[in-house]
Design a protein around this motif. Structure first.
Motif, PDB file in Angstrom:
ATOM      1  N   LYS A 106       0.849  -1.196   0.000  1.00 54.67           N
ATOM      2  CA  LYS A 106       0.000   0.000   0.000  1.00 54.67           C
ATOM      3  C   LYS A 106       0.881   1.242   0.000  1.00 54.67           C
ATOM      4  N   PHE A 107       0.458   2.233  -0.755  1.00 56.29           N
ATOM      5  CA  PHE A 107       1.185   3.495  -0.885  1.00 56.29           C
ATOM      6  C   PHE A 107       0.187   4.600  -0.553  1.00 56.29           C
ATOM      7  N   LEU A 108       0.436   5.327   0.530  1.00 56.81           N
ATOM      8  CA  LEU A 108      -0.473   6.378   0.971  1.00 56.81           C
ATOM      9  C   LEU A 108       0.275   7.697   1.091  1.00 56.81           C
ATOM     10  N   THR A 109      -0.412   8.803   0.849  1.00 57.26           N
ATOM     11  CA  THR A 109       0.168  10.113   1.131  1.00 57.26           C
ATOM     12  C   THR A 109      -0.763  10.896   2.052  1.00 57.26           C
ATOM     13  N   VAL A 110      -0.159  11.657   2.935  1.00 52.19           N
ATOM     14  CA  VAL A 110      -0.899  12.573   3.806  1.00 52.19           C
ATOM     15  C   VAL A 110      -0.088  13.861   3.897  1.00 52.19           C
ATOM     16  N   HIS A 111      -0.754  14.964   4.255  1.00 52.76           N
ATOM     17  CA  HIS A 111      -0.048  16.236   4.363  1.00 52.76           C
ATOM     18  C   HIS A 111      -0.602  17.034   5.543  1.00 52.76           C
ATOM     19  N   SER A 112       0.173  18.032   5.951  1.00 50.50           N
ATOM     20  CA  SER A 112      -0.243  18.928   7.022  1.00 50.50           C
ATOM     21  C   SER A 112       0.229  20.342   6.717  1.00 50.50           C
ATOM     22  N   LEU A 113      -0.628  21.314   7.004  1.00 47.70           N
ATOM     23  CA  LEU A 113      -0.278  22.724   6.867  1.00 47.70           C
ATOM     24  C   LEU A 113      -0.062  23.391   8.231  1.00 47.70           C
ATOM     25  N   ALA A 114       0.034  22.587   9.278  1.00 44.59           N
ATOM     26  CA  ALA A 114       0.272  23.141  10.613  1.00 44.59           C
ATOM     27  C   ALA A 114       1.579  23.934  10.629  1.00 44.59           C
ATOM     28  N   CYS A 119       0.872  11.667  11.736  1.00 47.75           N
ATOM     29  CA  CYS A 119       0.701  10.358  12.373  1.00 47.75           C
ATOM     30  C   CYS A 119      -0.781  10.042  12.582  1.00 47.75           C
ATOM     31  N   ALA A 120      -1.545  11.039  13.020  1.00 46.18           N
ATOM     32  CA  ALA A 120      -2.975  10.823  13.247  1.00 46.18           C
ATOM     33  C   ALA A 120      -3.680  10.483  11.935  1.00 46.18           C
ATOM     34  N   ARG A 121      -3.318  11.156  10.868  1.00 48.38           N
ATOM     35  CA  ARG A 121      -3.949  10.888   9.568  1.00 48.38           C
ATOM     36  C   ARG A 121      -3.600   9.493   9.070  1.00 48.38           C
ATOM     37  N   LEU A 122      -2.345   9.072   9.255  1.00 50.60           N
ATOM     38  CA  LEU A 122      -1.973   7.722   8.833  1.00 50.60           C
ATOM     39  C   LEU A 122      -2.742   6.668   9.626  1.00 50.60           C
ATOM     40  N   ARG A 123      -2.955   6.924  10.909  1.00 53.69           N
ATOM     41  CA  ARG A 123      -3.642   5.927  11.743  1.00 53.69           C
ATOM     42  C   ARG A 123      -5.131   5.832  11.417  1.00 53.69           C
ATOM     43  N   ARG A 124      -5.657   6.833  10.725  1.00 50.76           N
ATOM     44  CA  ARG A 124      -7.036   6.700  10.263  1.00 50.76           C
ATOM     45  C   ARG A 124      -7.157   5.633   9.185  1.00 50.76           C
ATOM     46  N   TYR A 125      -6.054   5.388   8.468  1.00 47.53           N
ATOM     47  CA  TYR A 125      -6.055   4.335   7.452  1.00 47.53           C
ATOM     48  C   TYR A 125      -5.810   2.968   8.086  1.00 47.53           C
ATOM     49  N   THR A 126      -4.813   2.887   8.963  1.00 52.66           N
ATOM     50  CA  THR A 126      -4.453   1.612   9.567  1.00 52.66           C
ATOM     51  C   THR A 126      -3.613   1.863  10.815  1.00 52.66           C
ATOM     52  N   GLU A 127      -3.721   0.960  11.779  1.00 52.39           N
ATOM     53  CA  GLU A 127      -2.884   1.032  12.989  1.00 52.39           C
ATOM     54  C   GLU A 127      -1.517   0.414  12.746  1.00 52.39           C
ATOM     55  N   GLN A 128      -1.356  -0.244  11.615  1.00 56.64           N
ATOM     56  CA  GLN A 128      -0.080  -0.860  11.287  1.00 56.64           C
ATOM     57  C   GLN A 128       0.988   0.206  11.084  1.00 56.64           C
ATOM     58  N   ALA A 129       2.206  -0.086  11.512  1.00 61.23           N
ATOM     59  CA  ALA A 129       3.323   0.840  11.283  1.00 61.23           C
ATOM     60  C   ALA A 129       3.777   0.752   9.828  1.00 61.23           C
ATOM     61  N   PRO A 130       4.044   1.878   9.187  1.00 61.68           N
ATOM     62  CA  PRO A 130       4.561   1.827   7.814  1.00 61.68           C
ATOM     63  C   PRO A 130       5.923   1.150   7.755  1.00 61.68           C
ATOM     64  N   SER A 131       6.233   0.572   6.600  1.00 58.14           N
ATOM     65  CA  SER A 131       7.571   0.028   6.380  1.00 58.14           C
ATOM     66  C   SER A 131       8.569   1.151   6.126  1.00 58.14           C
ATOM     67  N   LEU A 132       8.108   2.210   5.439  1.00 54.78           N
ATOM     68  CA  LEU A 132       8.981   3.322   5.049  1.00 54.78           C
ATOM     69  C   LEU A 132       8.179   4.609   5.014  1.00 54.78           C
TER      70      LEU A 132
END
Length: 394
Positions: free
Chosen positions: A4-12, A23-36
């Motif tokens: 799986k290849f996902l992208t997320v961004h933040s303007l904070a 990190c919060a946005r990635l965890r909305r997709y899955t609780e699994q830790a990314p490989s990279l």
């Protein structure tokens, strides 16, 4: 599990909050830790804080980061607000392997780094499917020669030199355990999927050319025994040369190039972006040059630049890519100078890339030099280019 290849961004507008947002946005997709994690950010962010927070939340994930000029782009658009922009590509791949190694300083043993990265992911001595390279501007050619010496000509390389907003040296690199403004970080990738690569420029040759008759490193002193800045200005149709100083923005649509080879009877080129006119009337470039090489004037328009840049995200079955495979994500390294030249037309890159590849996730940093393999396998560092890798699965 399929990659799986996902992208997320933040303007904070705070590095710690931006990383927590990612990190919060990635965890909305899955609780699994990314490989990279591939982490791209503007100079307003602190790479050390981004790295620390991302590694705190994903301690076993490999991380590689690089600063980007003016913003970062994904399939959701261009991301920057008041100088702050952060985007991350997360790869989830239980069957693949990903290793990272980085080092500070100008005299890095890239061959040793490659060995460290391969050992980092349990694949010592095994040729990777891809090397992803990010370095501070200025030492790219030597590093590429070291990679070639260590692994030969068969391993694809995709890379981009770290950037800031004004060539002021405020670029940053980060990796699992360190941050640096001067050095190199690389990743070796063994993904459970196929990869497709492109390395393109958006320019065509004009009618002017001349021989480098004196140079020093990245400075062209004379062309055809005349001051290089005068010759270049004349080629560009100017009545008089630029004064000494930066000319990066003024020269984006008229760079210089050297012919590297021929493909199907058509020449292909490696580009060099004139960065500044020096006090002695020379031209300082973003690439090394050698006395005796022939420089050609290249040109493009905004529309031509956009359309030819999009060639870097096509999939070529004739290059050995299985026609049955489908793209699931892409890393598209895009020259900062081209980004500035496109201006408001940059948004069309997102729209037209989706027309070509579908609405897949992609991530695009804007860099001060691009690295890749040219059509006959030449490993090259150029300017004003697009270097890309597309991830494909059945």
């Amino acid at each position: 599990m399929v990659l799986k290849f996902l992208t997320v961004h933040s303007l904070a507008q705070n590095s710690s909050l931006a990383a927590q947002d990612i990190c919060a946005r990635l965890r909305r997709y899955t609780e699994q830790a990314p490989s990279l994690l591939l982490v791209y950010f503007t100079q307003a962010h602190d790479g050390a804080i981004l790295r620390e927070e991302l590694k705190r939340q994903f301690p076993v994930t490999r991380l590689l980061g690089c600063s980007s000029c003016g913003g970062v782009m994904t399939e959701m658009g261009h991301h920057a607000r008041q100088g702050y922009g952060l985007a991350v590509a997360a790869l989830y791949d239980e069957r693949g392997a990903y290793g990272i190694a980085g080092a500070r300083g100008e005299h890095v043993d890239v061959r040793q780094l490659l060995r460290r990265a391969m050992s980092d992911c349990g694949r010592p001595g095994e040729l990777p499917q891809l090397i992803l390279l990010h370095t501070s501007p200025g030492q790219e050619e030597g590093l590429l020669a070291g990679i070639e010496a260590e692994l030969g000509a068969s391993v694809p390389v995709v890379g981009g030199s770290a950037a800031d907003n004004g060539v002021s040296g405020e670029w940053q690199l980060c990796w699992d355990d360190e941050v640096s403004s001067d050095g190199i970080v690389l990743a070796v990738l063994y993904p459970e999927c196929q990869l497709a690569f492109q390395f393109h420029s958006g320019y065509v040759p004009a009618e002017h050319s001349g021989e480098i008759t004196a140079c020093s490193g990245r400075e062209v002193l004379t062309i055809d025994h005349q001051p290089a800045a005068e010759v270049y200005a004349r080629w560009c149709g100017r009545d008089h040369p630029w004064s000494a100083g930066a000319i990066l923005r003024e020269t984006t649509l008229t760079p210089l190039a050297r012919q590297v080879g021929m493909l199907d009877g058509i020449p292909y080129y490696k580009l060099s972006h004139p960065e500044a006119v020096t006090e002695q009337g020379g031209l300082r470039l973003f690439t090394d040059v050698v006395q005796g090489e022939r420089l050609l004037l290249m040109y493009s328009s905004q529309e031509g630049l956009l359309q030819r840049s999009l060639n870097a995200i096509r999939i070529e079955p004739t290059y050995g890519v299985d026609a049955e495979l489908q793209p699931i994500g892409a890393l598209i390294i895009f020259c900062a100078g081209c980004r500035l030249a496109l201006g408001e037309m940059l948004c069309q890159f997102v729209e037209q890339s989706q027309a070509r590849l579908g609405k897949i996730p992609f991530i695009t940093p804007f860099t001060f030099g691009e690295q890749g393999r040219l059509p006959h396998g030449e490993l090259a560092h150029g300017n004003l280019m697009v270097s890309s890798v597309i991830f494909l699965t059945s």
